[in-house]
Design a protein around this motif. Structure first.
Motif, PDB file in Angstrom:
ATOM      1  N   ARG A 113       0.666  10.404 -15.066  1.00  0.00           N
ATOM      2  CA  ARG A 113      -0.468   9.155 -14.687  1.00  0.00           C
ATOM      3  C   ARG A 113      -1.881   9.118 -14.891  1.00  0.00           C
ATOM      4  O   ARG A 113      -2.280  10.429 -14.291  1.00  0.00           O
ATOM      5  CB  ARG A 113       0.126   8.755 -13.405  1.00  0.00           C
ATOM      6  N   ASN A 114      -2.510   8.249 -15.455  1.00  0.00           N
ATOM      7  CA  ASN A 114      -3.958   8.403 -15.448  1.00  0.00           C
ATOM      8  C   ASN A 114      -4.441   8.421 -13.997  1.00  0.00           C
ATOM      9  O   ASN A 114      -3.811   7.886 -13.078  1.00  0.00           O
ATOM     10  CB  ASN A 114      -4.373   7.240 -16.215  1.00  0.00           C
ATOM     11  N   ASP A 115      -5.618   8.848 -13.481  1.00  0.00           N
ATOM     12  CA  ASP A 115      -6.230   8.779 -12.376  1.00  0.00           C
ATOM     13  C   ASP A 115      -7.023   7.755 -11.966  1.00  0.00           C
ATOM     14  O   ASP A 115      -8.257   7.469 -12.077  1.00  0.00           O
ATOM     15  CB  ASP A 115      -7.171  10.083 -12.221  1.00  0.00           C
ATOM     16  N   TYR A 116      -6.348   6.557 -11.802  1.00  0.00           N
ATOM     17  CA  TYR A 116      -6.885   5.466 -11.264  1.00  0.00           C
ATOM     18  C   TYR A 116      -6.108   4.741  -9.997  1.00  0.00           C
ATOM     19  O   TYR A 116      -4.837   4.993  -9.975  1.00  0.00           O
ATOM     20  CB  TYR A 116      -7.293   4.303 -12.196  1.00  0.00           C
ATOM     21  N   THR A 117      -6.461   4.113  -8.990  1.00  0.00           N
ATOM     22  CA  THR A 117      -5.966   3.660  -8.042  1.00  0.00           C
ATOM     23  C   THR A 117      -6.098   2.128  -7.868  1.00  0.00           C
ATOM     24  O   THR A 117      -7.201   1.657  -7.996  1.00  0.00           O
ATOM     25  CB  THR A 117      -6.397   4.205  -6.724  1.00  0.00           C
ATOM     26  N   ILE A 118      -4.893   1.461  -7.606  1.00  0.00           N
ATOM     27  CA  ILE A 118      -5.104   0.063  -7.535  1.00  0.00           C
ATOM     28  C   ILE A 118      -5.360   0.067  -6.026  1.00  0.00           C
ATOM     29  O   ILE A 118      -4.321   0.298  -5.263  1.00  0.00           O
ATOM     30  CB  ILE A 118      -3.814  -0.889  -7.982  1.00  0.00           C
ATOM     31  N   ASN A 119      -6.369  -0.908  -5.508  1.00  0.00           N
ATOM     32  CA  ASN A 119      -6.848  -0.996  -4.284  1.00  0.00           C
ATOM     33  C   ASN A 119      -6.287  -2.257  -3.622  1.00  0.00           C
ATOM     34  O   ASN A 119      -6.418  -2.200  -2.352  1.00  0.00           O
ATOM     35  CB  ASN A 119      -8.270  -0.743  -3.959  1.00  0.00           C
ATOM     36  N   SER A 158      -9.881   1.436  -8.608  1.00  0.00           N
ATOM     37  CA  SER A 158     -11.331   2.340  -8.540  1.00  0.00           C
ATOM     38  C   SER A 158     -10.584   3.442  -9.774  1.00  0.00           C
ATOM     39  O   SER A 158      -9.330   3.824  -9.743  1.00  0.00           O
ATOM     40  CB  SER A 158     -11.408   2.726  -7.308  1.00  0.00           C
ATOM     41  N   LEU A 159     -11.412   4.109 -10.291  1.00  0.00           N
ATOM     42  CA  LEU A 159     -11.206   5.169 -11.578  1.00  0.00           C
ATOM     43  C   LEU A 159     -11.839   6.557 -11.116  1.00  0.00           C
ATOM     44  O   LEU A 159     -12.673   6.368 -10.639  1.00  0.00           O
ATOM     45  CB  LEU A 159     -11.492   4.593 -12.869  1.00  0.00           C
ATOM     46  N   GLY A 160     -10.759   7.679 -11.110  1.00  0.00           N
ATOM     47  CA  GLY A 160     -11.350   8.940 -11.103  1.00  0.00           C
ATOM     48  C   GLY A 160     -11.578   9.314  -9.456  1.00  0.00           C
ATOM     49  O   GLY A 160     -12.377  10.265  -9.196  1.00  0.00           O
ATOM     50  N   ASP A 161     -10.741   8.504  -8.568  1.00  0.00           N
ATOM     51  CA  ASP A 161     -11.036   8.868  -7.118  1.00  0.00           C
ATOM     52  C   ASP A 161     -10.539  10.700  -6.774  1.00  0.00           C
ATOM     53  O   ASP A 161     -11.053  11.134  -5.925  1.00  0.00           O
ATOM     54  CB  ASP A 161      -9.995   8.019  -6.351  1.00  0.00           C
ATOM     55  N   ASN A 162      -9.478  10.977  -7.588  1.00  0.00           N
ATOM     56  CA  ASN A 162      -9.009  12.123  -7.507  1.00  0.00           C
ATOM     57  C   ASN A 162      -9.338  13.386  -8.299  1.00  0.00           C
ATOM     58  O   ASN A 162      -8.659  14.483  -8.527  1.00  0.00           O
ATOM     59  CB  ASN A 162      -7.425  12.199  -7.129  1.00  0.00           C
ATOM     60  N   SER A 163     -10.359  12.943  -9.178  1.00  0.00           N
ATOM     61  CA  SER A 163     -10.714  14.101 -10.365  1.00  0.00           C
ATOM     62  C   SER A 163     -11.831  13.867 -10.791  1.00  0.00           C
ATOM     63  O   SER A 163     -12.736  13.176 -10.350  1.00  0.00           O
ATOM     64  CB  SER A 163      -9.483  13.905 -11.425  1.00  0.00           C
ATOM     65  N   ASP A 164     -12.230  14.509 -11.845  1.00  0.00           N
ATOM     66  CA  ASP A 164     -13.696  14.267 -12.485  1.00  0.00           C
ATOM     67  C   ASP A 164     -13.425  13.113 -13.385  1.00  0.00           C
ATOM     68  O   ASP A 164     -14.575  12.647 -14.093  1.00  0.00           O
ATOM     69  CB  ASP A 164     -14.006  15.537 -13.086  1.00  0.00           C
ATOM     70  N   GLY A 165     -12.650  12.132 -13.294  1.00  0.00           N
ATOM     71  CA  GLY A 165     -12.527  10.944 -13.912  1.00  0.00           C
ATOM     72  C   GLY A 165     -11.163  10.478 -14.481  1.00  0.00           C
ATOM     73  O   GLY A 165     -10.395  11.449 -15.084  1.00  0.00           O
ATOM     74  N   ALA A 166     -10.787   9.263 -14.586  1.00  0.00           N
ATOM     75  CA  ALA A 166      -9.851   8.682 -15.386  1.00  0.00           C
ATOM     76  C   ALA A 166      -9.749   9.294 -16.983  1.00  0.00           C
ATOM     77  O   ALA A 166     -11.125   9.153 -17.524  1.00  0.00           O
ATOM     78  CB  ALA A 166      -9.605   7.329 -15.048  1.00  0.00           C
ATOM     79  N   PRO A 179       0.938  -1.150  -0.061  1.00  0.00           N
ATOM     80  CA  PRO A 179       0.059  -0.070  -0.035  1.00  0.00           C
ATOM     81  C   PRO A 179       0.757   1.314  -0.056  1.00  0.00           C
ATOM     82  O   PRO A 179       0.530   2.307  -0.522  1.00  0.00           O
ATOM     83  CB  PRO A 179      -0.779  -0.233   1.078  1.00  0.00           C
ATOM     84  N   ALA A 180       2.003   1.217   0.461  1.00  0.00           N
ATOM     85  CA  ALA A 180       2.986   2.438   0.347  1.00  0.00           C
ATOM     86  C   ALA A 180       3.055   2.998  -0.944  1.00  0.00           C
ATOM     87  O   ALA A 180       3.274   4.305  -1.271  1.00  0.00           O
ATOM     88  CB  ALA A 180       4.347   2.227   0.914  1.00  0.00           C
ATOM     89  N   PHE A 181       2.885   2.256  -1.901  1.00  0.00           N
ATOM     90  CA  PHE A 181       2.977   2.670  -3.483  1.00  0.00           C
ATOM     91  C   PHE A 181       1.652   2.847  -4.036  1.00  0.00           C
ATOM     92  O   PHE A 181       1.706   3.188  -5.227  1.00  0.00           O
ATOM     93  CB  PHE A 181       4.003   1.640  -3.886  1.00  0.00           C
ATOM     94  N   MET A 182       0.693   2.908  -3.101  1.00  0.00           N
ATOM     95  CA  MET A 182      -0.687   3.089  -3.891  1.00  0.00           C
ATOM     96  C   MET A 182      -0.782   4.250  -4.651  1.00  0.00           C
ATOM     97  O   MET A 182      -1.365   4.515  -5.631  1.00  0.00           O
ATOM     98  CB  MET A 182      -1.798   3.022  -2.867  1.00  0.00           C
ATOM     99  N   ASN A 183      -0.186   5.473  -3.869  1.00  0.00           N
ATOM    100  CA  ASN A 183      -0.363   6.657  -4.684  1.00  0.00           C
ATOM    101  C   ASN A 183       0.972   7.334  -5.063  1.00  0.00           C
ATOM    102  O   ASN A 183       1.056   8.589  -5.391  1.00  0.00           O
ATOM    103  CB  ASN A 183      -0.940   7.766  -3.623  1.00  0.00           C
ATOM    104  N   ASP A 184       1.855   6.581  -4.975  1.00  0.00           N
ATOM    105  CA  ASP A 184       3.369   6.828  -5.705  1.00  0.00           C
ATOM    106  C   ASP A 184       3.214   6.875  -7.215  1.00  0.00           C
ATOM    107  O   ASP A 184       3.073   5.814  -8.032  1.00  0.00           O
ATOM    108  CB  ASP A 184       4.191   5.809  -5.056  1.00  0.00           C
ATOM    109  N   ARG A 185       3.370   7.945  -7.873  1.00  0.00           N
ATOM    110  CA  ARG A 185       3.300   8.173  -9.150  1.00  0.00           C
ATOM    111  C   ARG A 185       4.757   8.817  -9.755  1.00  0.00           C
ATOM    112  O   ARG A 185       4.901   9.465 -10.804  1.00  0.00           O
ATOM    113  CB  ARG A 185       2.255   8.947  -9.632  1.00  0.00           C
ATOM    114  N   SER A 186       5.614   8.414  -9.022  1.00  0.00           N
ATOM    115  CA  SER A 186       7.057   8.954  -9.314  1.00  0.00           C
ATOM    116  C   SER A 186       7.712   8.568 -10.623  1.00  0.00           C
ATOM    117  O   SER A 186       8.587   9.226 -11.134  1.00  0.00           O
ATOM    118  CB  SER A 186       7.969   8.779  -8.143  1.00  0.00           C
TER     119      SER A 186
END
Lengths: 600, 600
Positions: A258-264, A281-289, A80-87
């Motif tokens: 990176r596209n806005d989706y999250t591997i949960n 899940s797609l589009g969690d942080n925006s108006d959509g992937a 999970p440490a890399f869930m939001n890592d888009r480096s």
């Protein structure tokens, strides 16, 4: 091309050298026999390349097969440490065993991923998969098949712009592809997906919000990009197909943000651990992937069916390979293991000589080689469908059987493979338990048995494919009878009766369906699927026996006579079961449907 | 005793409350129904204690069941650093998950290990195992069954001195026991063991040198001592039975020095990971490990058969439990899961209402409850065998079926349990994959199918048990016919025909065997085992249906009508297969034996 041929160093084996000299992973003489000597069912490849790519595939397996157990032991892990890592483009919370990448790279460097672009006959491609996949059910076959299917789908329906940007990196192995269909609430029932796609001002570009489940290869840390073929509903509530990349691709081909989706998370599976399986899940942080429409709005399911049919052949193939590999592994063991005494001589005995061990080996042989023949037939029909409407109909009828029969009966074969080894069969010192676990997924992948049997009985029997298939089977019976051969002729009569039974049963069940009692028709759909499948495999064994007889100048040639003998075993011990199935189906038993839920 | 009753807090459930209110692990109403309402096959326990120990067992499972997945996930590990460490009695290179000990301690503290000493009827003990084992296939059932069997064997054949020293610690749960039979070169064929026992100057004490393989529970770090029931050859080359303790026991009961054997490793199994499975060597550092003769020299196999028969009932039971638990888990899922649309109403549907899902649930029900009935019947016969020679013969005939039929058909049941769940079935979020993997071992444990089928067809059919069994089945058919019940009478005629077929087939195969063609007789021994097993289960279902009808005052009582309905399903969909099997067996097909090794 050159890369591919470069590996072609292993000389083709004579069939007399047989499998004892070959790898335990595949049975090259049987593959060659199926491909080149069964023209009545599989159009023999006439190109100069097929033998060479098959040799390359053999070299690949010989070189890398030892890695497969590692992929099983060290299944994909979620960090999970890399869930939001888009480096970086490859960073991912899904950690694969590092050598999965090594094998996939070797696979694409060997030119295998580009094979589809080489205009090879489909049966040749299937035979290559039968070799490479025998060592890497999921690690290679899974990734490659998904990627290839995604590339094909894109090419068939995508706009020229999308094809230009995404097709080559998928076929040269730089990127991988997925099918993102299922959602938690919608597994077998795709009409119930709830992922939404909203058009943007840029034509063809959409914002996608929602969740996906069971996506094989949805994420990993091996390639720079991952391309999802994803179903979502457009505002008119119709299902459409979208290309959703992990990283946006710039016009010059370089990777953007990176596209806005999250591997949960990943699903921990009992088998096929060489490929991840994720929920996301797609589009969690925006108006959509960001997603790009493929084909027309509302035509997503139709487009996806193209990919799914191809996938269903591959699932059948994967099951057939597991069956065949189990057969070879347990045969090798049985040839060496001494245990107990002969019931007649009372001397120490090699177990292959026990009748019950022979039974277990023959069962594996007839199931796995029958299944392999079926998959090669389907591949041949997929080629000829491009020009023959009739072949297209036959293939359409066969698809649920191609997906299902191998996955049920080659799992059964693997059960016997374990049994031949006794305790060793269920320990990790031998590969049987992995093969059995890998194979268990195939009865569910790409549509369960239940779904396939509803497709066969609820739709396919009413189409033009069924009478055409019957005609072909009857034609084979006729050819067989004409040989006058005293081994072939009695087997032809077995198949003849089985085909007649299938016609009668189909008529009866179809009639019930037409008269409106759909529940009663479908109550025994699983038995119908098995009966139809076993009849088809009986036909294919008869074809193989005819071909073996035609090829054999020397009747003592054990490889070829082994095919005739196996055919006989299938007729007597397997095809004969359709008599019982037919009686049961014709009785229109309603016990199942009249069972109340609280009585279950 | 007090400890045991102390836990009996859960009230007995009315059958109308059914399994939906009970744990997912066992089906108490069905167990109660089998035990108390089927006097024609299972002598109902009349003691006051049975209900209480069953309640205690339920409480035990409710309290500890959540630990079982841990034992699967963290399988026994081997740490070579402790191979030669003898610094304390419990030190061991075999590291178990620490909570296995917690569960085992709770089990013995609950009084369960001492149950055998309480003079409870054997079916009651089996029913307790059916509850506790449903949550701990290997962790509890494995350790406990082995320990109990070792204690029974010791009591039956051991000298008073040995019994005095070793029996109580085994039954009060302080120590565990094992069966040490197999060796690397001698799995199914015990006459080929090579471990040697040399007498010392002390009568009854031997020095043992050799190797053992596949010993379940051979070592672990949980109890102060481990007692092996071990087969070795005395200097006359005859097989004898020895008690080999991990630590020598002094005359005052205290532990002395460690015995000279070395655990060399553990086998990594695909299932049943709550118990270790080791390979080990005896006497590496001395003139032999210390062993004490049990019974007479040369009578080891005969003594061991006592233990093996008991073990074989337990293997059948373990398979039946896996089958039943899979049934309950998948039923629970099917009752809740909504997916797809009804083929008739087109509304969203709970999957339990689909005909094919009902089929999968019914198949599991008939297999697992039939298997459970068979194991309880065998337990009842084991009790009555003490006074009835006839019952002893019937049990003798049934043993290979008790071991085999559940292990094959409840594995099949588990396959369908996974299928009901779709993808969830093969992930570790649900217990189905573990149950399936656990159960796969039962077809091999305590003698493979092949071995059992040879025992049945090669020996048992010639004994007095077969005609006695036929008589009992015919008696049931007669009773059923006399009921005049319009559901029971047609089912009786199914069983009547099946029994007649079995008699005919047995006569034919037996005749072939007598005429000297042993190979031809044994070529189809597996099919014979299945046919005989399915016929026996058909009979037991008929008994259950009669009992359900007799008990039910209200025909709408769904629990009881569910039994009648399941019986009907078994007759039509399973027992009917024996027609096909009979035809095949009577044809004396020799395809298998005439197949050359190089054709396999």
């Amino acid at each position: 091309m050159l890369r591919l041929l470069h590996n072609a160093s292993q000389p083709a084996l004579k069939s007399t050298q047989r499998r004892f000299l070959t790898s335990r992973f595949y049975d090259r003489p049987t593959l060659d026999f199926l491909l080149f000597d069964n023209p009545a069912i599989i159009t023999p490849p006439t190109d100069a390349t097929t033998q060479q790519v098959l040799d390359s595939a053999s070299s690949f397996v010989d070189r890398y097969h030892h890695l497969d157990p590692l992929f099983d032991k060290f299944e994909p892990q979620f960090d999970p440490a890399f869930m939001n890592d888009r480096s970086s483009p490859t960073v991912s919370p899904v950690k694969m065993h590092e050598q999965v990448k090594e094998v996939l790279d070797a696979y694409s460097e060997g030119g295998f991923t580009a094979m589809h672009e080489m205009d090879l006959p489909f049966p040749s491609l299937t035979a290559v998969s039968a070799i490479t996949g025998s060592a890497f059910t999921s690690g290679v076959l899974g990734h490659w098949v998904l990627t290839q299917c995604a590339a094909n789908l894109l090419k068939a329906f995508g706009s020229p712009d999308l094809v230009a940007k995404y097709h080559e990196p998928l076929t040269d192995g730089r990127w991988t592809g997925t099918m993102a269909l299922s959602e938690t609430q919608a597994g077998s029932s795709l009409v119930d997906i709830s992922t939404k796609a909203t058009p943007t001002d840029t034509p063809g570009t959409y914002r996608i919000k929602g969740n996906k489940m069971w996506t094989s290869g949805a994420d990993h840390d091996m390639t720079e990009n991952i391309i999802h073929m994803l179903l979502a509903k457009t505002p008119d509530n119709k299902i459409s197909l979208f290309l959703v990349p992990k990283s946006i691709v710039n016009d010059d081909g370089s990777l953007g943000e990176r596209n806005d989706y999250t591997i949960n998370g990943v699903n921990h599976k009992m088998g096929c651990r060489g490929i991840s399986n994720c929920y996301w899940s797609l589009g969690d942080n925006s108006d959509g992937a960001t997603g790009y429409l493929i084909g027309e709005e509302g035509k997503g399911l139709q487009a996806m069916f193209l990919m799914m049919n191809e996938m269903r052949i591959h699932v059948g193939l994967s099951a057939a390979l597991c069956g065949k590999r189990g057969h070879l592994e347990s045969l090798n063991y049985a040839l060496e293991r001494k245990q107990g005494r002969s019931p007649t001589t009372k001397e120490k005995e090699t177990i292959v000589n026990y009748a019950d061990v022979k039974r277990m080996l023959l069962t594996q042989k007839v199931h796995s080689e029958g299944a392999l023949a079926l998959c090669l037939l389907a591949s041949s029909l997929a080629d000829s469908s491009k020009t023959s409407e009739e072949d297209k109909h036959v293939l359409d009828f066969l698809i649920p059987i191609v997906k299902s029969w191998p996955s049920e009966f080659c799992l059964e074969a693997n059960k016997w493979a374990i049994q031949v080894l006794g305790g060793y069969g269920y320990t990790s010192d031998f590969p049987l338990s992995q093969i059995y676990r890998d194979n268990r997924l195939n009865m569910i992948h790409e549509g369960t048995h239940g779904i396939q049997s509803l497709d066969l009985l609820g739709r396919k029997i009413a189409g033009p494919g069924f009478p055409l298939l019957i005609e072909r089977m009857a034609g084979c019976v006729e050819r067989a009878a004409k040989t006058g051969d005293d081994e072939i002729v009695p087997m032809a009569s077995h198949v003849k009766s089985a085909v007649e039974r299938l016609v009668e049963v189909t008529k009866k069940l179809g009639g019930v369906g037409k008269s409106g009692d759909v529940q009663l028709m479908l109550a025994n759909s699983h038995d119908y699927l098995n009966m139809a499948g076993t009849t088809v495999i009986g036909w294919l064994w008869l074809e193989m026996a005819i071909a073996a007889k035609a090829k054999s100048s020397d009747p003592s040639e054990s490889f070829l006579h082994g095919k005739v003998n196996a055919c006989q075993y299938f007729m007597i011990h397997e095809l004969s079961k359709t008599k019982h199935q037919a009686r049961l189906l014709e009785s229109l038993d309603d016990t199942v449907i009249k069972t109340k839920v609280e009585e279950l």
